[in-house]
Design an enzyme around this catalytic site. Structure first.
Site, PDB file in Angstrom:
ATOM      1  N   ASP A   8      78.202 113.180  -6.654  1.00  0.00           N
ATOM      2  CA  ASP A   8      77.571 114.374  -7.210  1.00  0.00           C
ATOM      3  C   ASP A   8      78.128 114.549  -8.623  1.00  0.00           C
ATOM      4  O   ASP A   8      78.838 113.670  -9.138  1.00  0.00           O
ATOM      5  CB  ASP A   8      77.795 115.601  -6.300  1.00  0.00           C
ATOM      6  CG  ASP A   8      79.233 116.115  -6.320  1.00  0.00           C
ATOM      7  OD1 ASP A   8      80.113 115.441  -6.918  1.00  0.00           O
ATOM      8  OD2 ASP A   8      79.489 117.176  -5.730  1.00  0.00           O
ATOM      9  N   CYS A  66      82.990 112.791  -4.959  1.00  0.00           N
ATOM     10  CA  CYS A  66      82.620 114.155  -5.349  1.00  0.00           C
ATOM     11  C   CYS A  66      83.908 114.799  -5.858  1.00  0.00           C
ATOM     12  O   CYS A  66      84.861 114.082  -6.178  1.00  0.00           O
ATOM     13  CB  CYS A  66      81.955 114.918  -4.193  1.00  0.00           C
ATOM     14  SG  CYS A  66      82.973 115.220  -2.742  1.00  0.00           S
ATOM     15  N   THR A  68      86.255 116.570  -4.387  1.00  0.00           N
ATOM     16  CA  THR A  68      87.384 116.305  -3.480  1.00  0.00           C
ATOM     17  C   THR A  68      87.236 115.012  -2.692  1.00  0.00           C
ATOM     18  O   THR A  68      88.198 114.553  -2.070  1.00  0.00           O
ATOM     19  CB  THR A  68      87.493 117.433  -2.441  1.00  0.00           C
ATOM     20  OG1 THR A  68      86.242 117.497  -1.731  1.00  0.00           O
ATOM     21  CG2 THR A  68      87.778 118.780  -3.098  1.00  0.00           C
ATOM     22  N   HIS A  99      92.414  98.918  10.205  1.00  0.00           N
ATOM     23  CA  HIS A  99      92.415  99.491  11.555  1.00  0.00           C
ATOM     24  C   HIS A  99      91.116 100.208  11.908  1.00  0.00           C
ATOM     25  O   HIS A  99      90.740 100.245  13.071  1.00  0.00           O
ATOM     26  CB  HIS A  99      93.580 100.477  11.710  1.00  0.00           C
ATOM     27  CG  HIS A  99      94.908  99.794  11.782  1.00  0.00           C
ATOM     28  ND1 HIS A  99      96.064 100.452  12.129  1.00  0.00           N
ATOM     29  CD2 HIS A  99      95.281  98.504  11.544  1.00  0.00           C
ATOM     30  CE1 HIS A  99      97.091  99.594  12.113  1.00  0.00           C
ATOM     31  NE2 HIS A  99      96.639  98.408  11.735  1.00  0.00           N
ATOM     32  N   HIS A 134      91.964  97.071  17.633  1.00  0.00           N
ATOM     33  CA  HIS A 134      91.281  98.040  16.763  1.00  0.00           C
ATOM     34  C   HIS A 134      89.776  98.019  16.983  1.00  0.00           C
ATOM     35  O   HIS A 134      89.114  99.042  16.785  1.00  0.00           O
ATOM     36  CB  HIS A 134      91.637  97.764  15.298  1.00  0.00           C
ATOM     37  CG  HIS A 134      93.113  97.768  15.054  1.00  0.00           C
ATOM     38  ND1 HIS A 134      93.881  98.903  15.243  1.00  0.00           N
ATOM     39  CD2 HIS A 134      93.966  96.778  14.704  1.00  0.00           C
ATOM     40  CE1 HIS A 134      95.145  98.614  14.993  1.00  0.00           C
ATOM     41  NE2 HIS A 134      95.230  97.322  14.667  1.00  0.00           N
TER      42      HIS A 134
HETATM   43  C1  RB5 Z   1      81.078 120.609  -6.322  1.00  0.00           C
HETATM   44  O1  RB5 Z   1      81.487 121.698  -7.074  1.00  0.00           O
HETATM   45  C2  RB5 Z   1      82.100 120.314  -5.241  1.00  0.00           C
HETATM   46  O2  RB5 Z   1      82.023 121.283  -4.241  1.00  0.00           O
HETATM   47  C3  RB5 Z   1      81.866 118.940  -4.681  1.00  0.00           C
HETATM   48  O3  RB5 Z   1      81.954 118.001  -5.685  1.00  0.00           O
HETATM   49  C4  RB5 Z   1      82.823 118.475  -3.605  1.00  0.00           C
HETATM   50  O4  RB5 Z   1      84.144 118.650  -3.985  1.00  0.00           O
HETATM   51  C5  RB5 Z   1      82.558 118.967  -2.242  1.00  0.00           C
HETATM   52  O5  RB5 Z   1      83.203 118.582  -1.255  1.00  0.00           O
END
Ligand code: RB5
Length: 150
Positions: A8, A66, A68, A99, A134
């Site tokens: 994203d 993304c 996180t 694994h 595994h």
């Molecule tokens: C976008 O702002 C953010 O929420 C997305 O990139 C991600 O971190 C979601 O898990």
């Protein structure tokens, strides 16, 4: 090896770094978007696109980013057959293949620096599944998926 990439807006810059890195290693990449960091887009769209490409064997593996790494991995993991690991360290990157036979890797641009992210990618693409006990455990994950998808 052919790798599908997706992100994203929050993971766009990291995806570009990964794309350049893989291309520098002569690894073929297919980019499933998004294509800029400015326009806010919904990460499930891109997690699903890459996951579909892995399941249909258009690519061998998928790497998604993304902010996180969490949201896009959650979306990818809803596609039956996908094992998408969110990873922030090199040891876990290796283990997710050795694994867990992860067929997708997810990274957070707002979590990782470029250097560590590329080390993680390198470790992940260069580690093989160990099989044996595994395999039984990974098959058990598939069984859970099958049971709940009936
Ligand atoms: C976008 O702002 C953010 O929420 C997305 O990139 C991600 O971190 C979601 O898990």
């Amino acid at each position: 090896m052919k790798i599908g990439l997706g992100c994203d807006h929050g993971g766009y810059n990291l995806k570009l770094e990964i794309m350049r890195y893989l291309e520098s290693k002569n690894i073929e990449v297919v980019d499933y978007g998004t294509n800029n960091a400015e326009e806010s887009v919904d990460y499930p769209i891109f997690g699903e696109k890459v996951a579909d490409a892995v399941i249909s064997k258009d690519v061998d593996y998928g790497i998604v980013c993304c902010g996180t790494g969490i949201g896009i991995s959650l979306a990818a993991n809803k596609v039956p057959g996908i094992r998408c690991a969110v990873v922030s360290d090199v040891f876990s990157a290796k283990m997710s293949k050795a694994h867990n036979n992860a067929n997708m890797l997810s990274l957070g641009e707002r979590v990782l620096g470029r250097g560590l992210a590329l080390e993680i990618v390198d470790a992940w693409i260069n580690t093989d599944f160990e099989g044996d006990r595994h395999s039984r455990r990974v098959n058990m994950i598939t069984d859970i998926e099958d049971k709940h998808n009936k």
